[in-house]
Design a protein around this motif. Structure first.
Motif, PDB file in Angstrom:
ATOM      1  N   SER A 138       0.825  -1.206   0.000  1.00  0.00           N
ATOM      2  CA  SER A 138       0.000   0.000   0.000  1.00  0.00           C
ATOM      3  C   SER A 138       0.859   1.255   0.000  1.00  0.00           C
ATOM      4  N   SER A 139       1.947   1.259   0.765  1.00  0.00           N
ATOM      5  CA  SER A 139       2.851   2.417   0.777  1.00  0.00           C
ATOM      6  C   SER A 139       3.512   2.601  -0.579  1.00  0.00           C
ATOM      7  N   LEU A 140       3.911   1.495  -1.192  1.00  0.00           N
ATOM      8  CA  LEU A 140       4.572   1.574  -2.499  1.00  0.00           C
ATOM      9  C   LEU A 140       3.635   2.168  -3.546  1.00  0.00           C
ATOM     10  N   VAL A 141       2.370   1.736  -3.541  1.00  0.00           N
ATOM     11  CA  VAL A 141       1.405   2.256  -4.502  1.00  0.00           C
ATOM     12  C   VAL A 141       1.185   3.750  -4.276  1.00  0.00           C
ATOM     13  N   ARG A 142       1.069   4.152  -3.015  1.00  0.00           N
ATOM     14  CA  ARG A 142       0.842   5.566  -2.700  1.00  0.00           C
ATOM     15  C   ARG A 142       2.010   6.421  -3.173  1.00  0.00           C
ATOM     16  N   PHE A 143       3.234   6.011  -2.852  1.00  0.00           N
ATOM     17  CA  PHE A 143       4.423   6.752  -3.284  1.00  0.00           C
ATOM     18  C   PHE A 143       4.506   6.808  -4.806  1.00  0.00           C
ATOM     19  N   SER A 144       4.275   5.669  -5.441  1.00  0.00           N
ATOM     20  CA  SER A 144       4.452   5.575  -6.889  1.00  0.00           C
ATOM     21  C   SER A 144       3.429   6.414  -7.640  1.00  0.00           C
ATOM     22  N   ASP A 145       2.187   6.397  -7.163  1.00  0.00           N
ATOM     23  CA  ASP A 145       1.163   7.218  -7.800  1.00  0.00           C
ATOM     24  C   ASP A 145       1.491   8.703  -7.669  1.00  0.00           C
ATOM     25  N   ALA A 146       2.079   9.081  -6.540  1.00  0.00           N
ATOM     26  CA  ALA A 146       2.400  10.496  -6.304  1.00  0.00           C
ATOM     27  C   ALA A 146       3.554  10.978  -7.165  1.00  0.00           C
ATOM     28  N   CYS A 147       4.523  10.100  -7.421  1.00  0.00           N
ATOM     29  CA  CYS A 147       5.732  10.553  -8.118  1.00  0.00           C
ATOM     30  C   CYS A 147       5.800  10.087  -9.567  1.00  0.00           C
ATOM     31  N   GLY A 148       4.792   9.370 -10.034  1.00  0.00           N
ATOM     32  CA  GLY A 148       4.757   8.985 -11.437  1.00  0.00           C
ATOM     33  C   GLY A 148       5.554   7.744 -11.783  1.00  0.00           C
ATOM     34  N   THR A 149       5.899   6.945 -10.780  1.00  0.00           N
ATOM     35  CA  THR A 149       6.639   5.705 -11.038  1.00  0.00           C
ATOM     36  C   THR A 149       5.677   4.585 -11.420  1.00  0.00           C
ATOM     37  N   GLU A 150       6.004   3.871 -12.478  1.00  0.00           N
ATOM     38  CA  GLU A 150       5.177   2.736 -12.901  1.00  0.00           C
ATOM     39  C   GLU A 150       5.565   1.488 -12.120  1.00  0.00           C
ATOM     40  N   ILE A 151       4.579   0.831 -11.564  1.00  0.00           N
ATOM     41  CA  ILE A 151       4.793  -0.512 -11.016  1.00  0.00           C
ATOM     42  C   ILE A 151       4.294  -1.489 -12.078  1.00  0.00           C
ATOM     43  N   PRO A 152       5.185  -2.249 -12.716  1.00  0.00           N
ATOM     44  CA  PRO A 152       4.737  -3.156 -13.778  1.00  0.00           C
ATOM     45  C   PRO A 152       3.586  -4.042 -13.313  1.00  0.00           C
ATOM     46  N   ARG A 153       2.676  -4.324 -14.228  1.00  0.00           N
ATOM     47  CA  ARG A 153       1.445  -5.036 -13.880  1.00  0.00           C
ATOM     48  C   ARG A 153       1.724  -6.375 -13.211  1.00  0.00           C
ATOM     49  N   TRP A 154       2.729  -7.096 -13.700  1.00  0.00           N
ATOM     50  CA  TRP A 154       2.997  -8.410 -13.118  1.00  0.00           C
ATOM     51  C   TRP A 154       3.450  -8.291 -11.669  1.00  0.00           C
ATOM     52  N   ILE A 155       4.160  -7.206 -11.348  1.00  0.00           N
ATOM     53  CA  ILE A 155       4.577  -6.997  -9.955  1.00  0.00           C
ATOM     54  C   ILE A 155       3.366  -6.608  -9.109  1.00  0.00           C
ATOM     55  N   ARG A 156       2.534  -5.690  -9.627  1.00  0.00           N
ATOM     56  CA  ARG A 156       1.316  -5.292  -8.895  1.00  0.00           C
ATOM     57  C   ARG A 156       0.449  -6.510  -8.570  1.00  0.00           C
ATOM     58  N   LYS A 157       0.228  -7.357  -9.572  1.00  0.00           N
ATOM     59  CA  LYS A 157      -0.668  -8.500  -9.380  1.00  0.00           C
ATOM     60  C   LYS A 157      -0.113  -9.479  -8.350  1.00  0.00           C
ATOM     61  N   ARG A 158       1.193  -9.710  -8.392  1.00  0.00           N
ATOM     62  CA  ARG A 158       1.789 -10.612  -7.394  1.00  0.00           C
ATOM     63  C   ARG A 158       1.676 -10.017  -6.004  1.00  0.00           C
ATOM     64  N   LEU A 159       1.952  -8.722  -5.877  1.00  0.00           N
ATOM     65  CA  LEU A 159       1.869  -8.076  -4.561  1.00  0.00           C
ATOM     66  C   LEU A 159       0.432  -8.052  -4.048  1.00  0.00           C
ATOM     67  N   GLU A 160      -0.535  -7.770  -4.941  1.00  0.00           N
ATOM     68  CA  GLU A 160      -1.941  -7.801  -4.536  1.00  0.00           C
ATOM     69  C   GLU A 160      -2.325  -9.184  -4.011  1.00  0.00           C
ATOM     70  N   GLY A 161      -1.777 -10.221  -4.628  1.00  0.00           N
ATOM     71  CA  GLY A 161      -2.115 -11.587  -4.242  1.00  0.00           C
ATOM     72  C   GLY A 161      -1.649 -11.957  -2.844  1.00  0.00           C
ATOM     73  N   PHE A 162      -0.642 -11.238  -2.347  1.00  0.00           N
ATOM     74  CA  PHE A 162      -0.145 -11.545  -0.999  1.00  0.00           C
ATOM     75  C   PHE A 162      -1.004 -10.895   0.091  1.00  0.00           C
ATOM     76  N   SER A 163      -1.902  -9.992  -0.316  1.00  0.00           N
ATOM     77  CA  SER A 163      -2.788  -9.314   0.635  1.00  0.00           C
ATOM     78  C   SER A 163      -1.979  -8.683   1.769  1.00  0.00           C
ATOM     79  N   ASP A 164      -2.227  -9.061   3.014  1.00  0.00           N
ATOM     80  CA  ASP A 164      -1.523  -8.471   4.160  1.00  0.00           C
ATOM     81  C   ASP A 164      -0.359  -9.319   4.651  1.00  0.00           C
ATOM     82  N   ASP A 165       0.070 -10.279   3.830  1.00  0.00           N
ATOM     83  CA  ASP A 165       1.173 -11.170   4.220  1.00  0.00           C
ATOM     84  C   ASP A 165       2.503 -10.437   3.990  1.00  0.00           C
ATOM     85  N   LEU A 166       2.936  -9.674   5.009  1.00  0.00           N
ATOM     86  CA  LEU A 166       4.130  -8.835   4.857  1.00  0.00           C
ATOM     87  C   LEU A 166       5.380  -9.661   4.608  1.00  0.00           C
TER      88      LEU A 166
END
Length: 283
Positions: free
Chosen positions: A209-237
């Motif tokens: 969640s922090s990574l998405v917030r930072f990235s959206d603010a500064c214009g950094t792309e998180i590649p879709r495959w990375i986003r999907k894998r991270l979303e799949g882990f839910s709250d499993d830090l």
């Protein structure tokens, strides 16, 4: 792909000034741990409109007292020439010989009336060279995926070249996760005659969640495959951090093998994620 001159890669770490006394004590421990990796320097951020100036000064003071090479950030938007020169003189008197020169952002809620005498990073670089000659090594920012406020890539590249022509010694990039964006940026800079070292900025992945917030603010792309894998882990830090370590380690390896002259880690005032990356990379 144009690779930059290959020497032993440098590493450097970014910190931000803490808000509380306890935070400062925690930061001291973090610095001591990170310093075991023998970085070339630590950079210390500077809030919008100079909002963390005193805390930045205090952090730089402590680092210099420990004999640690330090590069304070200095943003210029909304600042006067006089106050900017005074800050630079303060750093020079401390023995600081490296500055990260940035445009910066106006404080939240400040309008155009808050603009000062210096409103672009190339103007700050020119001022440093005019008043202090070569007393400071000057780092500037670069954006492989292009500045979010730039109207197009050509304008962003032209703005970057202005900073280099004004006297910048090297550049640190915004973080990214697509190495091809970095290599293409370096190639395009080379075609413009820009040959200063361009150091990739590296953000460890520890919290989705922090990574998405930072990235959206500064214009950094998180590649879709990375986003999907991270979303799949839910709250499993634990799983997020293990996957993030693999992804960012491979990113750094590709960058270094492709000729990147070093790595600048955005530590977020944490030692473990960055040190684990350095260990994996043999740095």
């Amino acid at each position: 792909m144009t690779s930059q001159t290959k020497t032993a890669p440098s590493i450097s770490f970014e910190l931000f000034p803490p808000k509380t006394g306890q935070g400062f004590e925690n930061l001291k421990r973090t610095i001591s741990q990170l310093n075991q990796a023998k970085p070339e320097y630590f950079s210390v951020t500077y809030g919008a409109g100079g909002s963390t100036q005193e805390r930045t000064f205090a952090s730089v003071d402590w680092l210099r007292e420990q004999g640690i090479e330090t590069a304070p950030h200095l943003s210029c938007i909304g600042a006067s020439v006089e106050e900017t020169v005074a800050i630079l003189q303060h750093y020079r008197d401390q023995g600081v010989n490296r500055i990260v020169a940035l445009r910066g952002d106006l404080p939240s809620g400040a309008g155009l009336g808050a603009l000062g005498e210096l409103n672009y990073a190339n103007e700050l670089v020119s001022l440093i060279r005019e008043r202090f000659s070569d007393q400071f090594r000057i780092e500037v920012a670069a954006y492989p995926e292009f500045h979010p406020q730039a109207p197009n890539p050509e304008t962003d590249l032209a703005n970057f070249k202005r900073k280099v022509d004004a006297g910048a010694d090297s550049a640190i990039t915004q973080y990214f996760y697509n190495p091809d964006a970095y290599f293409r940026f370096v190639d395009e800079c080379s075609r413009l005659g820009v040959e200063i070292p361009i150091i990739p900025g590296i953000m460890p992945i520890t919290n989705y969640s922090s990574l998405v917030r930072f990235s959206d603010a500064c214009g950094t792309e998180i590649p879709r495959w990375i986003r999907k894998r991270l979303e799949g882990f839910s709250d499993d830090l634990e799983s997020i951090r293990a996957f993030g370590l693999e992804v960012v380690t491979e990113l750094c390896r590709r960058l270094l093998e492709g000729g990147a002259p070093g790595l600048h880690f955005y530590t977020m005032n944490q030692s473990e994620p960055t040190l684990r990356l350095c260990d994996r990379l043999g740095l």
